[in-house]
Design an enzyme around this catalytic site. Structure first.
Site, PDB file in Angstrom:
ATOM      1  N   LYS A  88      15.055  -0.060   3.947  1.00  0.00           N
ATOM      2  CA  LYS A  88      14.435   0.417   2.695  1.00  0.00           C
ATOM      3  C   LYS A  88      14.432   1.947   2.627  1.00  0.00           C
ATOM      4  CE  LYS A  88      11.951   1.016  -0.931  1.00  0.00           C
ATOM      5  NZ  LYS A  88      12.655   1.062  -2.220  1.00  0.00           N
ATOM      6  N   LEU A 145       0.834  -1.203   0.000  1.00  0.00           N
ATOM      7  CA  LEU A 145       0.000   0.000   0.000  1.00  0.00           C
ATOM      8  C   LEU A 145       0.868   1.252   0.000  1.00  0.00           C
ATOM      9  CD1 LEU A 145      -2.433  -1.473   2.629  1.00  0.00           C
ATOM     10  CD2 LEU A 145      -3.048  -0.913   0.260  1.00  0.00           C
ATOM     11  N   PRO A 146       0.267   2.402  -0.401  1.00  0.00           N
ATOM     12  CA  PRO A 146       1.086   3.601  -0.591  1.00  0.00           C
ATOM     13  C   PRO A 146       1.791   4.119   0.667  1.00  0.00           C
ATOM     14  CG  PRO A 146      -1.030   3.824  -1.724  1.00  0.00           C
ATOM     15  CD  PRO A 146      -1.111   2.569  -0.911  1.00  0.00           C
ATOM     16  N   THR A 149       6.570   0.442   1.557  1.00  0.00           N
ATOM     17  CA  THR A 149       7.628   1.272   2.143  1.00  0.00           C
ATOM     18  C   THR A 149       6.960   2.088   3.232  1.00  0.00           C
ATOM     19  OG1 THR A 149       8.728   1.408   0.007  1.00  0.00           O
ATOM     20  CG2 THR A 149       9.394   3.007   1.677  1.00  0.00           C
ATOM     21  N   LYS A 158       6.789  10.970  -0.104  1.00  0.00           N
ATOM     22  CA  LYS A 158       6.365  10.271   1.121  1.00  0.00           C
ATOM     23  C   LYS A 158       7.556   9.548   1.747  1.00  0.00           C
ATOM     24  CE  LYS A 158       5.276   6.166   0.649  1.00  0.00           C
ATOM     25  NZ  LYS A 158       5.744   4.782   0.766  1.00  0.00           N
TER      26      LYS A 158
END
Ligand code: NAD
Length: 322
Positions: free
Chosen positions: A189, A81-82, A112, A258
């Protein structure tokens, strides 16, 4: 030999028998689910965009109307998911994963993101013995499509070993790394992205200065490659722009911003100043404001191109330093 002769060895469950629930069928999730399906895993899928599942359903996947229904019908639930906000909603909402997952079930978050949601879930569901991994990825939508993602896994070693066949269906077996306990995958990450975005901005700046100073772009790049300043970015990744004018719309700049914001948050939370990262984040935000949320993650290069009035393109690939 310690086993009594009358015991029957119970083989470990074959990971390929596991039904996989997958929520988030976007640029990344669509390729990842195709590869899980190709590897033979039964799939139950969900996305707020129903049409994103069409090809998977045609290939035999099942649709579930809510994350809770996905979780109830699967052995392992994966989210892709975003943002942390989306992960929180999908996990904790009234029809979220926690409302459907069986005690002892497994949730792998491959978004992420940051550890807060998973930490809170582990704290409030300790009695349910859930197995939770963070396993974000690198490798762009191309890597998701061809099953060659790099995967950075945080969590218990036994879970990582048990779920490796699932991860290997989506990633490069050599580059599926167990990087530490819960949350370590998210941190690794974010640091990878932070450094890559920093390489991008620094490279755009030096190529623009060099070209404006009259050096041929191909000669400049080959000189950098032959120097101590070489990087994977100059050698390989920048070529999508220099050769094709491709700024990678497979990863939207809104998501890149983001990631940079989460990375700065992480730096703040551990008390490390992040001056360079802060500047890179501002440049990314400028590019997002200028070119829109859906522009590709490499669009900050365009800021420099617009500034100098030159598109950074190699006329002839074969150019080398004389
Ligand atoms: P995307 O926006 O293309 O896909 C996200 C999907 O989630 C969409 O299909 C959206 O409809 C769905 N979604 C959103 N809210 C939902 C909800 N409440 N319930 C169900 N579905 C919902 O994003 P992406 O590019 O696939 O990236 C996913 C994650 O992977 C992000 O965290 C991103 O930072 C990370 N990532 C992306 C790339 C890349 O190159 N695109 C590379 C590495 C990591």
């Amino acid at each position: 030999m310690t086993s009594p002769s009358h015991t029957i060895d119970v083989p470990p469950p074959d990971a390929h028998q596991l039904t996989i629930g997958f929520i988030g069928l976007g640029n990344m999730g669509s390729g990842m689910t195709r590869n899980l399906q190709a590897a033979g895993f039964p799939l139950v899928v969900n996305d707020i965009r129903r049409e994103s599942a069409d090809a998977l359903l045609a290939g035999g996947a099942q649709w579930a109307d809510t994350p809770a229904a996905v979780a109830a019908a699967s052995d392992v639930v994966i989210t892709m998911l975003p943002t942390p906000r989306h992960v929180d909603a999908v996990v904790n909402g009234s029809t979220g994963i926690l409302a459907g997952i069986a005690d002892g079930g497994t949730w792998i978050d491959m978004s992420t993101s940051v550890p807060e949601v998973a930490n809170q879930v582990r704290a409030t569901t300790a009695h349910r013995a859930l197995h939770i991994l963070d396993a974000p990825v690198s490798g762009m939508s191309v890597g998701a499509a061809n099953g060659m993602l790099q995967i950075f896994v945080g969590g218990d070693a036994a879970d990582v070993a048990r779920l490796r066949p699932v991860l290997e269906a989506m990633g490069d077996a050599e580059r599926i790394l167990h990087v530490g306990g819960h949350g370590a995958g998210y941190a690794v990450k974010l640091m990878i992205n932070q450094l890559w975005f920093s390489h991008l901005v620094a490279t755009a700046e030096v190529l623009s200065i060099g070209v404006k100073a009259g050096v041929d772009l191909g000669v400049l790049r080959e000189s950098l490659i032959a120097s101590p300043a070489n990087s994977n970015f100059i050698q390989s990744d920048v070529l999508s722009i220099l050769e094709h004018g491709d700024y990678d719309e497979g990863f939207a700049i809104a998501l890149a911003c983001k990631d940079l914001g989460l990375s700065i948050d992480l730096a703040r939370s551990v008390g490390v100043p992040a001056e360079v990262s802060g500047l890179v984040e501002q440049i990314y935000r400028r590019a997002r404001a200028q070119y829109g949320d859906l522009a590709g993650e490499m669009t900050p290069v365009k800021l420099y191109e617009d500034l100098i009035g030159v598109e950074l393109r190699l006329a002839d690939r074969g150019e080398a330093v004389a």
